[in-house]
Design an enzyme around this catalytic site. Structure first.
Site, PDB file in Angstrom:
ATOM      1  N   LYS A  22       0.049   2.966  -1.284  1.00  0.00           N
ATOM      2  CA  LYS A  22      -1.191   3.295  -0.994  1.00  0.00           C
ATOM      3  C   LYS A  22      -2.058   3.011  -2.184  1.00  0.00           C
ATOM      4  CE  LYS A  22      -0.380   4.937   3.292  1.00  0.00           C
ATOM      5  NZ  LYS A  22      -0.248   6.165   3.535  1.00  0.00           N
ATOM      6  N   ARG A  36       9.382   5.824   4.156  1.00  0.00           N
ATOM      7  CA  ARG A  36       8.523   4.714   5.001  1.00  0.00           C
ATOM      8  C   ARG A  36       7.991   3.782   4.030  1.00  0.00           C
ATOM      9  NH1 ARG A  36       3.631   3.268   7.171  1.00  0.00           N
ATOM     10  NH2 ARG A  36       3.803   2.128   9.051  1.00  0.00           N
TER      11      ARG A  36
END
Length: 332
Positions: free
Chosen positions: A279, A314
């Site tokens: 991210k 994840r």
């Protein structure tokens, strides 16, 4: 309203008063932070925690899609999209996508999360037929060659049903089952587990100055309401995974606040999934402008979350994460 965040510790030597966290024998707590919206926090011993809260914090989590929630599980990300922020366009061909999924399973992923609609900031809506065309053949091809668990990453009931029909085992909705009112019913009828994620706004606009009164408690309240909603449809709480939605309508500081307090979400009584891989905030803090260079930072965040009892990571970098988790567990 009071919120209870366990102050998680680990190790074989533990006080007699220690309470095991979520049935994980390596993690425990003796104290809890009581958090409130309009007052300062307070640290108390476990004896001061209400019985129903303590039960949810300590109860072992039931298996999700056959996977043991008493140990760390890795979910590999497979985006069959042309425009996902990190791996968009790499797995558009059926053979490439299938091979990538099988490699992730070999590298240590116990579940593969397949998405046909990009949810990167600014992404456009994808029509249902296009999303089905992207995902269903890949799921069928993987299922024909492997018993690895498969998650369909979708906001849409028709896509979810089509994925289940060819072998998906879990529905993962980044909209927290708010986008399509039929998606929760699809899961309930099929008796499959779900992952409910928090997001503020939709992918097109979610990073346009997101605001919260108290990001951690706002996310908690949303997830609590969504769990109750799914239960009302017939989805068992024991089959609901929660995801606080790192990067979905959140600033860097919002993300860090959630990560620092992520053990709070154990009070919901459900397994926790963390989706922080590659991210933007990892690139900002880690000085890695390119998403492909963010594996080290992603792993660091993942290990910090595992120390707080998060059950599922994840990730894009499955092999590297699996190696790090094995060494982290051995050292501990």
């Amino acid at each position: 309203m009071s919120y209870f965040r366990p102050l998680v510790q680990s190790g074989e030597i533990r006080p007699d008063t220690a309470v095991t966290l979520a049935g994980m024998p390596h993690l425990w707590f003796t104290h809890v932070e009581i958090m409130q919206r309009n007052a300062g926090s307070e640290i108390v011993t476990v004896e001061a925690v209400p019985g129903d809260v303590l039960a949810r914090l300590s109860a072992p989590r039931e298996p999700i899609a056959g996977l043991d929630m008493g140990q760390a599980q890795i979910m590999g990300i497979l985006n069959v999209t042309p425009d996902s922020f990190s791996d968009g366009g790499r797995h558009n061909e059926l053979t490439d996508a299938t091979a990538a999924a099988l490699q992730m399973a070999q590298d240590g992923a116990s579940i593969i999360d397949i998405g046909g609609e990009s949810t990167r900031p600014g992404a456009d809506f994808i029509e249902i037929p296009d999303e089905i065309e992207r995902t269903v053949p890949v799921i069928g091809a993987i299922r024909a060659k492997s018993t690895v668990q498969i998650s369909i990453d979708t906001r849409k009931a028709a896509v979810g049903q089509a994925a289940l029909n060819v072998g998906a085992n879990l529905i993962n909705d980044v909209a927290g089952f708010t986008f399509d009112p039929e998606l929760g019913s699809v899961a309930a009828r099929a008796g499959v587990p779900v992952c409910v994620m928090h997001a503020q706004g939709d992918p097109k606009t979610m990073q346009n100055d997101p605001q919260y009164d108290h990001v951690v408690l706002d996310v908690y309240d949303f997830l609590q309401e969504r769990i109750a909603y799914l239960e009302s449809l017939g989805v068992a709480r024991t089959q609901i995974v929660t995801d606080p939605g790192i990067g979905f309508g959140k600033t860097l500081e919002h993300n860090l606040s959630i990560l620092r307090n992520i053990s709070l979400f154990h009070a919901l009584g459900c397994p926790i999934l963390l989706g922080a891989s590659r991210k933007r905030f990892i690139g900002t803090i880690g000085k890695a402008p390119l998403a492909d260079d963010r594996a080290p930072g992603s792993i660091a965040v993942g290990l910090a979350a595992l120390a707080q009892g998060v059950q599922i990571l994840r990730v894009h970098d499955v092999g590297e994460t699996a190696q790090a988790v094995r060494l982290w567990q051995a050292a501990r």
